[in-house]
Enzyme design. Structure first.
Site, mmCIF file in Angstrom:
data_model
loop_
_atom_site.group_PDB
_atom_site.id
_atom_site.type_symbol
_atom_site.label_atom_id
_atom_site.label_comp_id
_atom_site.label_asym_id
_atom_site.label_seq_id
_atom_site.Cartn_x
_atom_site.Cartn_y
_atom_site.Cartn_z
ATOM 1 N N GLU A 17 0.880 -1.195 -0.164
ATOM 2 C CA GLU A 17 0.174 0.027 -0.077
ATOM 3 C C GLU A 17 0.971 1.156 0.025
ATOM 4 O O GLU A 17 1.888 1.307 0.764
ATOM 5 C CB GLU A 17 -0.831 0.029 1.279
ATOM 6 C CG GLU A 17 -1.870 1.227 1.222
ATOM 7 C CD GLU A 17 -2.814 1.211 2.318
ATOM 8 O OE1 GLU A 17 -3.696 0.214 2.258
ATOM 9 O OE2 GLU A 17 -2.924 1.949 3.289
ATOM 10 N N HIS A 77 -7.882 3.179 -3.869
ATOM 11 C CA HIS A 77 -8.780 3.256 -2.919
ATOM 12 C C HIS A 77 -9.863 4.229 -3.157
ATOM 13 O O HIS A 77 -9.430 5.128 -4.044
ATOM 14 C CB HIS A 77 -8.230 3.568 -1.558
ATOM 15 C CG HIS A 77 -7.334 2.511 -0.846
ATOM 16 N ND1 HIS A 77 -7.072 2.577 0.400
ATOM 17 C CD2 HIS A 77 -6.497 1.821 -1.662
ATOM 18 C CE1 HIS A 77 -6.052 1.679 0.524
ATOM 19 N NE2 HIS A 77 -5.932 0.938 -0.746
ATOM 20 N N ASP A 109 -13.659 8.511 6.663
ATOM 21 C CA ASP A 109 -13.956 9.281 7.751
ATOM 22 C C ASP A 109 -13.740 10.891 7.662
ATOM 23 O O ASP A 109 -12.423 11.329 7.574
ATOM 24 C CB ASP A 109 -12.781 8.795 8.913
ATOM 25 C CG ASP A 109 -12.768 7.568 9.535
ATOM 26 O OD1 ASP A 109 -14.145 6.891 9.798
ATOM 27 O OD2 ASP A 109 -12.040 6.724 9.134
HETATM 28 P P1 FAD Z 1 -18.157 0.577 6.775
HETATM 29 O O1 FAD Z 1 -18.177 -0.739 6.145
HETATM 30 O O2 FAD Z 1 -19.259 1.484 6.085
HETATM 31 O O3 FAD Z 1 -18.338 0.655 8.158
HETATM 32 C C1 FAD Z 1 -18.310 1.711 9.044
HETATM 33 C C2 FAD Z 1 -19.025 1.484 10.330
HETATM 34 O O4 FAD Z 1 -20.330 1.353 9.929
HETATM 35 C C3 FAD Z 1 -18.674 0.223 11.005
HETATM 36 O O5 FAD Z 1 -18.354 0.426 12.454
HETATM 37 C C4 FAD Z 1 -19.608 -0.707 10.658
HETATM 38 O O6 FAD Z 1 -19.831 -1.793 11.465
HETATM 39 C C5 FAD Z 1 -21.087 -0.011 10.573
HETATM 40 N N1 FAD Z 1 -21.847 -0.172 9.716
HETATM 41 C C6 FAD Z 1 -21.792 -0.512 8.356
HETATM 42 N N2 FAD Z 1 -22.850 -0.931 7.503
HETATM 43 C C7 FAD Z 1 -23.988 -0.668 8.643
HETATM 44 C C8 FAD Z 1 -25.164 -0.613 8.541
HETATM 45 N N3 FAD Z 1 -25.882 -0.944 7.471
HETATM 46 N N4 FAD Z 1 -26.032 -0.033 9.427
HETATM 47 C C9 FAD Z 1 -25.222 0.341 10.656
HETATM 48 N N5 FAD Z 1 -23.815 0.211 10.842
HETATM 49 C C10 FAD Z 1 -23.223 -0.113 9.721
HETATM 50 N N6 FAD Z 1 -9.756 5.710 4.451
HETATM 51 C C11 FAD Z 1 -9.535 6.763 3.755
HETATM 52 O O7 FAD Z 1 -9.992 7.925 3.886
HETATM 53 N N7 FAD Z 1 -8.889 6.417 2.699
HETATM 54 C C12 FAD Z 1 -8.310 5.332 2.427
HETATM 55 O O8 FAD Z 1 -7.480 5.061 1.224
HETATM 56 C C13 FAD Z 1 -8.426 4.084 2.979
HETATM 57 N N8 FAD Z 1 -7.929 3.006 3.208
HETATM 58 C C14 FAD Z 1 -8.196 1.899 4.113
HETATM 59 C C15 FAD Z 1 -7.740 0.718 3.842
HETATM 60 C C16 FAD Z 1 -8.020 -0.434 4.587
HETATM 61 C C17 FAD Z 1 -7.601 -1.528 4.444
HETATM 62 C C18 FAD Z 1 -8.722 -0.032 5.774
HETATM 63 C C19 FAD Z 1 -8.960 -1.397 6.996
HETATM 64 C C20 FAD Z 1 -9.286 1.222 6.168
HETATM 65 C C21 FAD Z 1 -9.081 2.096 5.231
HETATM 66 N N9 FAD Z 1 -9.442 3.346 5.527
HETATM 67 C C22 FAD Z 1 -9.279 4.415 4.543
HETATM 68 C C23 FAD Z 1 -10.143 3.768 6.646
HETATM 69 C C24 FAD Z 1 -11.714 3.436 6.667
HETATM 70 O O9 FAD Z 1 -11.973 4.776 5.567
HETATM 71 C C25 FAD Z 1 -12.318 3.805 8.024
HETATM 72 O O10 FAD Z 1 -11.885 2.757 8.837
HETATM 73 C C26 FAD Z 1 -13.744 3.955 8.051
HETATM 74 O O11 FAD Z 1 -14.017 4.501 9.449
HETATM 75 C C27 FAD Z 1 -14.721 2.911 7.930
HETATM 76 O O12 FAD Z 1 -14.430 2.441 6.428
HETATM 77 P P2 FAD Z 1 -15.394 1.217 6.045
HETATM 78 O O13 FAD Z 1 -15.206 1.175 4.338
HETATM 79 O O14 FAD Z 1 -14.844 -0.099 6.719
HETATM 80 O O15 FAD Z 1 -16.933 1.295 6.503
#
Ligand code: FAD
Length: 287
Positions: A17, A77, A109
């Site tokens: 990454e 991403h 976020d």
């Molecule tokens: P989601 O899958 O939407 O989950 C977010 C939260 O909502 C979780 O607590 C989940 O349990 C909850 N949730 C999901 N669906 C529902 C629903 N239907 N109802 C109620 N609650 C729900 N951030 C960046 O800004 N740029 C990047 O390039 C980046 N790369 C990343 C790469 C990896 C491998 C990882 C692990 C994280 C990365 N992040 C990045 C951080 C990420 O954006 C944050 O962790 C963010 O808070 C959650 O993203 P997610 O896509 O997992 O969200």
């Protein structure tokens, strides 16, 4: 190449990454770092995306450079929390035009810039699927997402996300492999049977640790805490110890047939080189 094909063709994938430059002046330095990393022959390289949109153009530009100039599969991403539906469609059209076939679909976020159009990554995944012809990955959290009430609830939402059209998962960083093994077992029990690639963050300096742990919510196991405590006063010793710890984590993961190793390189080719230098034969045994 689509990343699901890479998972089908290899018992274990290796990926790096990188993050794109915030300012255009730093573009050449990031290109040079990716060029060095490509020499280590990863199966693909992923390029992060600024949730505020600040580096979104650079994400596409670096991913395109990786794919076309370095001939290495790129994973771009893409976050949605601060975008409108129209902006996401424009991003997808831009990625397609740049020849990028793989997207890591994320919520992001960004409390100040929430657009109200997207609440969760699953909605972005549905829109990408409707747009068509991308291989989509998503994030998962072995210790549970920091905003989740419980790991069980997070897993159920993960299953919903997977069902929207995800081909593979990439984990948040973790420092205790048993945390990952328990997570994989629980995920399998609720029917998540996709390839999961393990996100490994080598600890290479003392300043990095507090910030990383705060951002990710990852737990530092006692053995790593002792290492940090003991060697924090010598940057060179801490670097070496951090690399050794990452190597031991990866070795154990490979011995347990993990489907992928995803190195959070922090744009430092030397880190990737130092780790792979000690594991080249081990990796060639697992592909
Ligand atoms: P989601 O899958 O939407 O989950 C977010 C939260 O909502 C979780 O607590 C989940 O349990 C909850 N949730 C999901 N669906 C529902 C629903 N239907 N109802 C109620 N609650 C729900 N951030 C960046 O800004 N740029 C990047 O390039 C980046 N790369 C990343 C790469 C990896 C491998 C990882 C692990 C994280 C990365 N992040 C990045 C951080 C990420 O954006 C944050 O962790 C963010 O808070 C959650 O993203 P997610 O896509 O997992 O969200």
């Amino acid at each position: 190449m689509k990343i699901n094909t890479l998972f089908n063709q290899n018992a274990c994938t290796l990926s790096f990454e990188v993050f794109p430059p915030k300012a255009s002046g730093a573009f050449a330095a990031v290109q040079a770092a990716t060029q060095e990393m490509a020499k280590l022959a990863p199966h693909y390289m992923s390029v992060t995306y600024g949730a505020g949109g600040g580096t979104s153009e650079n994400t596409v530009a670096i991913a395109s450079y990786v794919q076309h100039e370095l001939k290495t599969t790129a994973l771009a991403h893409l976050t949605c929390v601060s975008s409108t539906r129209e902006q996401v469609r424009e991003q997808l059209a831009g990625l397609k035009k740049a020849g990028i076939e793989n997207i890591l679909a994320l919520r992001g976020d960004n409390p100040e810039g929430v657009s109200g159009h997207y609440k969760y990554a699953s909605e972005l995944i549905q829109d990408i699927a409707a747009f068509g012809d991308f291989c989509v990955g998503a994030a998962c959290y072995p210790e549970g997402h920091t905003q989740s009430a419980s790991q069980e609830q997070d897993l159920l939402y993960l299953k919903k996300k997977v069902d929207c059209g995800v081909s593979f998962l990439c984990t948040q960083m973790f420092f205790d492999n048993n945390v990952l093994y328990r997570f994989l077992y629980k995920a399998m029990k609720i029917g998540i049977d996709l390839p999961v690639t393990a996100g490994i963050m080598p600890i290479t300096n003392a300043g990095q640790i507090k910030r990383m742990v705060e951002l990710s919510g990852a737990t530092l196991p006692p053995v790593l805490l002792s290492i940090v405590d003991r060697f924090a006063s010598s940057p060179a010793a801490l670097y070496q110890a951090g690399i050794a710890y990452a190597i031991s984590q990866i070795l154990d993961l490979l011995a347990n047939d993990i489907r992928g190793i995803h190195l959070y390189t922090m744009n430092k080719p030397q880190v990737a080189r130092d780790i792979l230098g000690s594991l080249s034969e081990v990796f060639s045994c697992t592909v």
